[in-house]
Design a protein around this motif. Structure first.
Motif, mmCIF file in Angstrom:
data_model
loop_
_atom_site.group_PDB
_atom_site.id
_atom_site.type_symbol
_atom_site.label_atom_id
_atom_site.label_comp_id
_atom_site.label_asym_id
_atom_site.label_seq_id
_atom_site.Cartn_x
_atom_site.Cartn_y
_atom_site.Cartn_z
ATOM 1 N N ALA A 75 0.835 -1.204 0.000
ATOM 2 C CA ALA A 75 0.000 0.000 0.000
ATOM 3 C C ALA A 75 0.871 1.256 0.000
ATOM 4 O O ALA A 75 0.580 2.220 -0.705
ATOM 5 N N LYS A 76 1.974 1.242 0.765
ATOM 6 C CA LYS A 76 2.868 2.404 0.784
ATOM 7 C C LYS A 76 3.517 2.604 -0.580
ATOM 8 O O LYS A 76 3.630 3.725 -1.062
ATOM 9 N N ASP A 77 3.934 1.504 -1.212
ATOM 10 C CA ASP A 77 4.514 1.589 -2.553
ATOM 11 C C ASP A 77 3.523 2.271 -3.503
ATOM 12 O O ASP A 77 3.888 3.169 -4.258
ATOM 13 N N GLY A 102 9.351 3.185 -1.716
ATOM 14 C CA GLY A 102 8.295 2.586 -0.901
ATOM 15 C C GLY A 102 8.893 1.693 0.167
ATOM 16 O O GLY A 102 9.953 1.966 0.707
ATOM 17 N N ASP A 103 8.189 0.599 0.435
ATOM 18 C CA ASP A 103 8.615 -0.356 1.465
ATOM 19 C C ASP A 103 9.609 -1.377 0.904
ATOM 20 O O ASP A 103 9.603 -1.689 -0.284
ATOM 21 N N GLN A 104 10.422 -1.913 1.791
ATOM 22 C CA GLN A 104 11.269 -3.067 1.515
ATOM 23 C C GLN A 104 12.082 -2.944 0.228
ATOM 24 O O GLN A 104 12.196 -3.889 -0.557
ATOM 25 N N GLY A 105 12.612 -1.753 -0.034
ATOM 26 C CA GLY A 105 13.502 -1.559 -1.171
ATOM 27 C C GLY A 105 12.819 -1.300 -2.501
ATOM 28 O O GLY A 105 13.496 -1.151 -3.514
ATOM 29 N N THR A 106 11.501 -1.251 -2.537
ATOM 30 C CA THR A 106 10.797 -0.948 -3.785
ATOM 31 C C THR A 106 11.000 0.528 -4.110
ATOM 32 O O THR A 106 10.810 1.388 -3.255
ATOM 33 N N THR A 107 11.429 0.822 -5.333
ATOM 34 C CA THR A 107 11.655 2.198 -5.766
ATOM 35 C C THR A 107 11.038 2.395 -7.149
ATOM 36 O O THR A 107 10.633 1.442 -7.804
ATOM 37 N N GLY A 108 11.010 3.647 -7.554
ATOM 38 C CA GLY A 108 10.502 3.933 -8.880
ATOM 39 C C GLY A 108 10.847 5.332 -9.324
ATOM 40 O O GLY A 108 11.377 6.136 -8.553
ATOM 41 N N SER A 109 10.564 5.595 -10.583
ATOM 42 C CA SER A 109 10.749 6.938 -11.126
ATOM 43 C C SER A 109 9.739 7.148 -12.247
ATOM 44 O O SER A 109 9.332 6.212 -12.927
ATOM 45 N N VAL A 110 9.342 8.403 -12.382
ATOM 46 C CA VAL A 110 8.387 8.792 -13.421
ATOM 47 C C VAL A 110 9.008 9.930 -14.212
ATOM 48 O O VAL A 110 9.407 10.943 -13.632
ATOM 49 N N ALA A 111 9.104 9.752 -15.518
ATOM 50 C CA ALA A 111 9.600 10.812 -16.403
ATOM 51 C C ALA A 111 8.467 11.167 -17.362
ATOM 52 O O ALA A 111 7.709 10.292 -17.792
ATOM 53 N N VAL A 112 8.340 12.453 -17.660
ATOM 54 C CA VAL A 112 7.270 12.917 -18.554
ATOM 55 C C VAL A 112 7.848 13.722 -19.703
ATOM 56 O O VAL A 112 8.947 14.262 -19.607
ATOM 57 N N GLY A 113 7.078 13.796 -20.773
ATOM 58 C CA GLY A 113 7.435 14.619 -21.916
ATOM 59 C C GLY A 113 6.745 15.969 -21.809
ATOM 60 O O GLY A 113 6.076 16.268 -20.815
ATOM 61 N N PRO A 114 6.861 16.789 -22.832
ATOM 62 C CA PRO A 114 6.222 18.100 -22.814
ATOM 63 C C PRO A 114 4.700 17.967 -22.955
ATOM 64 O O PRO A 114 4.191 16.946 -23.399
ATOM 65 N N TYR A 115 4.004 19.027 -22.551
ATOM 66 C CA TYR A 115 2.556 19.074 -22.735
ATOM 67 C C TYR A 115 2.233 19.132 -24.224
ATOM 68 O O TYR A 115 2.892 19.827 -24.991
ATOM 69 N N GLY A 134 14.710 -6.275 -7.231
ATOM 70 C CA GLY A 134 15.827 -6.237 -8.168
ATOM 71 C C GLY A 134 15.425 -6.269 -9.633
ATOM 72 O O GLY A 134 16.281 -6.224 -10.509
ATOM 73 N N LYS A 135 14.137 -6.344 -9.934
ATOM 74 C CA LYS A 135 13.685 -6.391 -11.323
ATOM 75 C C LYS A 135 12.961 -5.095 -11.689
ATOM 76 O O LYS A 135 12.162 -4.585 -10.918
ATOM 77 N N ASP A 136 13.268 -4.580 -12.904
ATOM 78 C CA ASP A 136 12.624 -3.360 -13.400
ATOM 79 C C ASP A 136 11.367 -3.703 -14.197
ATOM 80 O O ASP A 136 11.382 -4.611 -15.032
ATOM 81 N N TYR A 137 10.305 -2.955 -13.907
ATOM 82 C CA TYR A 137 9.047 -3.057 -14.655
ATOM 83 C C TYR A 137 8.791 -1.681 -15.244
ATOM 84 O O TYR A 137 8.708 -0.694 -14.503
ATOM 85 N N VAL A 138 8.681 -1.587 -16.558
ATOM 86 C CA VAL A 138 8.557 -0.293 -17.228
ATOM 87 C C VAL A 138 7.211 -0.200 -17.929
ATOM 88 O O VAL A 138 6.806 -1.122 -18.635
ATOM 89 N N ARG A 139 6.554 0.931 -17.739
ATOM 90 C CA ARG A 139 5.292 1.194 -18.434
ATOM 91 C C ARG A 139 5.414 2.553 -19.101
ATOM 92 O O ARG A 139 5.749 3.541 -18.462
ATOM 93 N N LYS A 140 5.147 2.574 -20.414
ATOM 94 C CA LYS A 140 5.155 3.821 -21.182
ATOM 95 C C LYS A 140 3.756 4.064 -21.705
ATOM 96 O O LYS A 140 3.039 3.112 -22.019
ATOM 97 N N GLY A 141 3.401 5.333 -21.810
ATOM 98 C CA GLY A 141 2.078 5.646 -22.336
ATOM 99 C C GLY A 141 1.875 7.139 -22.460
ATOM 100 O O GLY A 141 2.798 7.941 -22.300
#
Length: 158
Positions: A75-77, A102-115, A134-141
Motif C-alpha cells: 500500500a505504501k509503494d 516505498g517499502d522493503q527496497g521498492t523504488t521507482g521513477s516517473v519521467a514525462v514529456g512536454p505538454y 531487483g527487477k525493473d518493470y517499465v510502463r510507457k504511455g
C-alpha cells in the motif's frame, strides 16, 4: 471650600464657555455612496485543492504501472507511486524524472514529456519504472488531464 475646588471652578467655567454655541451652524453634506458590485468570477482552486481532488482518481492501477509490478507492491509503494505519477504529470519538467521509494527496497521513477494539446485536453507522454526485488518493470504511455483535473491513460503498452 478647599483650594483645589476654588481653582477648579474657573477652569470648569472656561471649558463650558468653549462648548457654547456662537449661533453659526455647520452643515454636513451627505454624499450618496454607490454600492460596488461583488465579483462573480468563478473561484480558481488552489494547487493544494487541485492536488487533493486529482489524487483521489489518478491511480497507478489505471495503466500507469505495469500490472506485474502492481501485484508485488505494498500500500505504501502504491501511495508513493501515485503521488510521484501525479506530480510528474502535473508539474514535472520534461525529461526530469521524479523518484519515489516505498517499502522493503521498492523504488521507482516517473519521467514525462512536454505538454501536448489533444482534443482540447493537456496530454503528456510518460515512462513509469518500478523496481521490485531487483527487477525493473517499465510502463510507457500517454496520459491526458480531463476537464475535472484527473489524469487518465489514453494509450500505453498493455
Amino acid at each position: 471650600m478647599n483650594r483645589i475646588s476654588l481653582l477648579a471652578l474657573p477652569i470648569l467655567a472656561l471649558a463650558l464657555a468653549a462648548c457654547s454655541s456662537t449661533g453659526s451652524t455647520t452643515r454636513v453634506t451627505q454624499v450618496p455612496v454607490t454600492p460596488q458590485p461583488v465579483a462573480t468570477q468563478p473561484l480558481v482552486p488552489t494547487s493544494a485543492q487541485t492536488v487533493q481532488t486529482a489524487k483521489l482518481t489518478t491511480s497507478i492501477a489505471n495503466g500507469f504501472v505495469d500490472p506485474a509490478a502492481l501485484a508485488l507492491m505494498t500500500a505504501k509503494d502504491s501511495n508513493e507511486a501515485n503521488s510521484a505519477q501525479f506530480y510528474a504529470l502535473q508539474f514535472g519538467r520534461p525529461g526530469a524524472p521524479r523518484q519515489w521509494a516505498g517499502d522493503q527496497g521498492t523504488t521507482g521513477s516517473v519521467a514525462v514529456g512536454p505538454y501536448v494539446r489533444v482534443n482540447n485536453l493537456d496530454c503528456r507522454d510518460f515512462t513509469h519504472t518500478v523496481k521490485v526485488g531487483g527487477k525493473d518493470y517499465v510502463r510507457k504511455g500517454t496520459a491526458c488531464r480531463e476537464q475535472n483535473g484527473n489524469w487518465n491513460v489514453v494509450q500505453g503498452a498493455a
